[in-house]
Write a protein that holds these residues in place. Sequence first.
Motif: not given
Length: 226
Positions: A101-102, A160, A54, A156, A98
């Motif tokens: 980590r949805r 997240s 990320y 998105t 993003l």
Amino acid sequence: MYRKLLPTAILCSGAAYLIAMAAENLLLRWILKPGTMLLIIALALTAVPFSRVYRRLMLAGLGFSVVGDALLLLPGNQWFALGVGSFLIAHVFYILALLTRRRPTLARLLSLLPIIAYGVGLLTGLHDGMFASPSSGSLWIPIVVYVAVISVMVWTAVLSGSRSAVIGSILFFLSDSLLAWNKFVTPMAWAGYGVMVTYYLAQYLMARSVEAPRLIPSSARIAGSR
């Protein structure tokens, strides 16, 4: 230790850039505009990350934003188009970050509807202003693509569940909306300042989204439950 000073340094550098804008000092603008972003990059780079993947993707997005900042300082629609392209790539990296980590829920999925409505409303307002000038009309397709991509970026961010990313992405969209409206529809004397304040806040929050959530020590949780 020095990392704790970064938010203050970012605030001071961003404020100095606004002063340079007011003074029409191009040299200081060239130093402070990317310089503030480099401080924001340092904030993300020195964070204890939520995820290394990320962080790498976010850093790529921040890096392309620096390039976009420099291009937008140059006069002419050709440089504006290249700047838009650089920010477009930045948003693609933000989207990829993003998505890692949805946390989709029905409400978050449905948030796409108001985001689309805002994007369509913005493009509708920009259309007549852009086609009033042949040189601006040539930018219509890139602007449509850009609005579509930044809309996906906002969505998105909502998916997240990161508060920093959600607020940052919305501010980013507002900043770009104001920039486009000022350039193509109605010039406003204060627009440049509004664009930069919302932009720096947006990028600061996107960088902050890299940080791993702070865990409450078990002893503190026990004490708090008494």
